[in-house]
Design an enzyme around this catalytic site. Structure first.
Site, PDB file in Angstrom:
ATOM      1  N   LYS A  51       7.859 -15.435   2.331  1.00 29.08           N
ATOM      2  CA  LYS A  51       6.682 -15.867   1.576  1.00 29.08           C
ATOM      3  C   LYS A  51       6.776 -17.367   1.261  1.00 29.08           C
ATOM      4  CE  LYS A  51       4.493 -15.177  -2.885  1.00 29.08           C
ATOM      5  NZ  LYS A  51       4.384 -14.368  -4.096  1.00 29.08           N
ATOM      6  N   GLU A 102      18.974 -17.745   2.234  1.00 30.77           N
ATOM      7  CA  GLU A 102      19.553 -16.820   3.211  1.00 30.77           C
ATOM      8  C   GLU A 102      18.694 -16.739   4.472  1.00 30.77           C
ATOM      9  OE1 GLU A 102      18.925 -16.333  -0.046  1.00 30.77           O
ATOM     10  OE2 GLU A 102      20.009 -14.581  -0.796  1.00 30.77           O
ATOM     11  N   GLU A 118      12.904  -5.012  -9.678  1.00 33.57           N
ATOM     12  CA  GLU A 118      12.521  -6.422  -9.720  1.00 33.57           C
ATOM     13  C   GLU A 118      11.216  -6.585 -10.510  1.00 33.57           C
ATOM     14  OE1 GLU A 118      11.529  -9.075  -6.169  1.00 33.57           O
ATOM     15  OE2 GLU A 118      13.625  -9.595  -6.476  1.00 33.57           O
ATOM     16  N   HIS A 124      25.560  16.318  -0.892  1.00 37.28           N
ATOM     17  CA  HIS A 124      26.995  16.319  -0.592  1.00 37.28           C
ATOM     18  C   HIS A 124      27.647  15.024  -1.051  1.00 37.28           C
ATOM     19  CE1 HIS A 124      26.537  20.065   1.623  1.00 37.28           C
ATOM     20  NE2 HIS A 124      25.351  19.568   1.950  1.00 37.28           N
ATOM     21  N   LYS A 180      20.757 -17.990  -7.809  1.00 30.45           N
ATOM     22  CA  LYS A 180      20.421 -18.881  -6.680  1.00 30.45           C
ATOM     23  C   LYS A 180      20.814 -20.313  -7.019  1.00 30.45           C
ATOM     24  CE  LYS A 180      16.156 -16.499  -5.233  1.00 30.45           C
ATOM     25  NZ  LYS A 180      14.705 -16.658  -5.125  1.00 30.45           N
ATOM     26  N   GLY A 203       6.120 -10.698  -3.405  1.00 34.12           N
ATOM     27  CA  GLY A 203       7.044 -10.393  -2.310  1.00 34.12           C
ATOM     28  C   GLY A 203       7.254  -8.901  -2.103  1.00 34.12           C
ATOM     29  N   ARG A 204       7.432  -8.159  -3.191  1.00 36.23           N
ATOM     30  CA  ARG A 204       7.718  -6.728  -3.050  1.00 36.23           C
ATOM     31  C   ARG A 204       6.470  -5.894  -2.782  1.00 36.23           C
ATOM     32  NH1 ARG A 204       8.982  -9.223  -7.499  1.00 36.23           N
ATOM     33  NH2 ARG A 204       7.961  -8.762  -9.474  1.00 36.23           N
TER      34      ARG A 204
HETATM   35  O1  F6P Z   1      14.645 -11.833  -4.711  1.00 31.89           O
HETATM   36  C1  F6P Z   1      13.669 -12.743  -5.067  1.00 31.89           C
HETATM   37  C2  F6P Z   1      12.584 -12.824  -4.037  1.00 31.89           C
HETATM   38  O2  F6P Z   1      11.716 -13.848  -4.428  1.00 31.89           O
HETATM   39  C3  F6P Z   1      11.825 -11.529  -3.810  1.00 31.89           C
HETATM   40  O3  F6P Z   1      10.863 -11.293  -4.762  1.00 31.89           O
HETATM   41  C4  F6P Z   1      11.305 -11.732  -2.441  1.00 31.89           C
HETATM   42  O4  F6P Z   1      10.866 -10.531  -1.878  1.00 31.89           O
HETATM   43  C5  F6P Z   1      12.521 -12.294  -1.775  1.00 31.89           C
HETATM   44  O5  F6P Z   1      13.100 -13.142  -2.749  1.00 31.89           O
HETATM   45  C6  F6P Z   1      12.264 -13.056  -0.511  1.00 31.89           C
HETATM   46  O6  F6P Z   1      11.456 -14.171  -0.726  1.00 31.89           O
HETATM   47  P1  F6P Z   1      10.751 -14.921   0.449  1.00 31.89           P
HETATM   48  O7  F6P Z   1       9.828 -13.967   1.123  1.00 31.89           O
HETATM   49  O8  F6P Z   1      10.019 -16.058  -0.198  1.00 31.89           O
HETATM   50  O9  F6P Z   1      11.793 -15.410   1.399  1.00 31.89           O
END
Ligand code: F6P
Length: 552
Positions: A209, A215, A355, A386, A514, A269-270
């Site tokens: 997003k 990462e 979240e 199990h 972060k 995002g979620r």
């Molecule tokens: O974990 C924080 C967050 O902002 C989530 O809400 C989101 O889904 C994820 O990081 C990934 O963010 P992006 O899509 O901006 O890389």
């Protein structure tokens, strides 16, 4: 303090929850042969069964009073009307517009004005559809002229969990392409996947997003270098597609405008699997599957926005979960899909719930003084039986469970499916009804066990019962029913946020880690630990001594 307007309903529920029989389930089931009919509801193709909870008429009425006092229907409607639902970031939460039809008329508030959300969404859907068709039909090919046969989706959190979960859930459909999902920055995730892919035939989706998530950007850089090493810089234009709100950062990365699919920051995002972030689902399972997913979610949206609270699945599920978490104090709940294809549903749900509603202050910034989002965990049944179900049956804490069952499978192993469902049904029955030590002792004696041995074992074999579970039944697992199931949980989360008076749509809690990672990365690379606390500095030194700082 509970939301001010809800104080009376809140107090009534607190009193109901304090009754000695507040948690009784076995007796309630035993006393009312019509309990299932009274406490189950159908909507958008799904069945929701609350009869194996301790809800009774008084509790349900008080919960519905609470929903009215907290204006849950009004808040759901305001969210759908594109008002600012996320006040700390000044954003609407308009994921509903992503699955509404073209003439949906959805608008999102942006600053002082409004944006035509439906027009934006459908323009992008049309581009995605054309792109998917061109890839599937081999009209859009890689740098060597070879058609794309594989897709690598790089993204994390909502930019991974939703698409990865839905792609796996829809595995019974004819696979269209081999789509892999890599989220973790751990090279053990990306390296083995790259090792099995042919760059000449691989399309890389960078799903982010913000297009700034460290990462994802680190993995994207590796994938970019992998493509360039094999195919040259010119390959980036055809081999990379970007799914993001950040067009400028995407362009700087080198993805073309033609292969950039955008959305707006009013999609959390979620809640983004319905947006271009879901492109991997369409590539893996076909456009019709993605369209079906949207249609199923839209069916649940319409239900959520129009059904009366007493018939409304997301509101009822939200109320039952709130009864458990807030009034009965159950600090966790288990998501138990009795369908292997839904193996990633608990992970998706964890982000959605924890979240969204794992918050310590209400929307006005005041500390919440009541339990909000519980810990969510889960595994598919029967595997869960199990591993952790022992604790749920006999542990000292009560852990409510959502038991999700699919009536008809998409395979021919009918006997397996009956066994699977039999277990799903039996778990709910065992949790609710239990079995007393005396009953167990009697059974052991009847089986010929010596009396002293039966007496010794009886307490160990005692099932207390009165442990709640909620049943959710899908006729089949199709794109439409999956869409409805996911939207059910999305709206349930919004219902609970409305009751708790919290903002479900920000996630400030993930920021500090972060920020600190910038300092720990420098320390790992250079050994300079000045400014770090003593514990972190000690661990950095230990890791470096073991070779963690070196590059190889
Ligand atoms: O974990 C924080 C967050 O902002 C989530 O809400 C989101 O889904 C994820 O990081 C990934 O963010 P992006 O899509 O901006 O890389």
């Amino acid at each position: 303090m509970p939301p001010i307007t809800a104080t009376d309903a809140w107090a009534a529920l607190a009193a109901l929850a304090a009754r000695p029989d507040a948690g009784a389930i076995r007796d309630r089931i035993g006393a009312d042969p019509n309990r299932f009919a009274r406490l189950s509801r159908a909507g958008a193709g799904l069945l929701l069964d609350l009869s194996r909870t301790s809800l009774d008429e008084a509790t349900l009425a008080a919960l519905l009073d609470l929903a009215a006092a907290a204006d849950v229907p009004g808040k759901l409607a305001a969210m759908a009307q594109g008002e600012i639902a996320n006040a700390t970031e000044g954003r609407a939460a308009l994921h509903i517009a992503l699955r509404a039809p073209k003439d949906g008329g959805f608008r999102a508030r942006v600053g002082d004005g409004w944006e035509d959300a439906s027009a934006l969404v459908h323009a992008e859907l049309a581009r995605m559809r054309a792109f998917v068709a061109a890839i599937h039909e081999g009209r859009l090919r890689g740098a060597t002229g070879a058609p794309f046969s594989a897709v690598l989706n790089i993204g994390i959190g909502g930019s991974d969990l939703g698409p990865a979960m839905a792609t796996e859930a829809l595995q019974s459909l004819q696979p269209r392409m081999d789509v892999r999902f890599v989220s973790n920055v751990d090279g053990h995730a990306l390296a083995p996947v790259l090792a099995t892919l042919d760059p000449a035939r691989t399309l890389v989706l960078i799903a982010s997003k913000t297009f700034t998530t460290q990462e994802t950007m680190a993995n994207a850089a590796v994938a970019r270098a992998w493509l360039v090493a094999a195919l040259g810089e010119g390959a980036i234009a055809t081999h990379v597609a970007a799914l993001s709100t950040n067009a400028r950062a995407v362009a700087a990365f080198g993805a073309t405008a033609a292969q950039t699919f955008g959305f707006r920051d009013w999609v959390g995002g979620r809640f983004s699997l319905w947006s271009p972030i879901g492109l991997g689902i369409a590539l893996a399972r076909g456009w019709e599957a993605f369209a079906g997913l949207l249609a199923g979610a839209w069916a649940m949206d319409r239900h959520a926005l129009s059904a009366t609270p007493a018939e409304n699945l997301p509101i009822l599920l939200g109320l039952a979960h709130t009864w458990h978490a807030t009034f009965r104090g159950h600090a966790s709940y288990a998501c138990l899909p009795y369908d292997q294809r839904l193996a990633r549903l608990p992970a998706w749900l964890q982000q959605l719930e924890m979240e969204s509603n794992g918050k310590q202050v209400d929307a006005a910034g005041r500390p919440v003084t009541y339990p909000t989002a519980p810990v969510v965990f889960g595994e598919p049944g029967t595997n869960s039986q199990h591993s952790f179900m022992q604790l749920i049956h006999q542990g000292p804490a009560i852990v409510p469970a959502d038991i999700i069952m699919v009536a008809q499978p998409e395979h021919a192993l009918a006997a397996n499916h009956r066994i699977l469902l039999a277990h799903g049904l039996a778990q709910g029955a065992a949790l609710a009804l239990g079995r007393s030590g005396a009953e167990q002792e009697k059974a052991m004696l009847a089986a010929g066990m010596a009396a002293d041995e039966a007496a010794r074992l009886a307490p160990h074999r005692h099932f207390p019962g009165d442990r709640p579970s909620i049943g959710i039944v899908l006729p089949r697992l199709t794109p439409e029913t999956l869409g409805a199931l996911l939207a059910l949980y999305e709206h349930k989360v919004a219902v609970q946020a409305a009751i708790w008076g919290i903002n479900a749509f920000d996630q400030w809690g993930v920021e500090l880690g972060k920020t600190l990672a910038a300092g720990t990365l420098t320390a790992l690379e250079s050994g300079a630990t000045a400014g770090l606390d003593a514990s972190t500095a000690g661990l950095v030194a230990a890791l470096r001594q073991l070779g963690a700082g070196s590059t190889h």
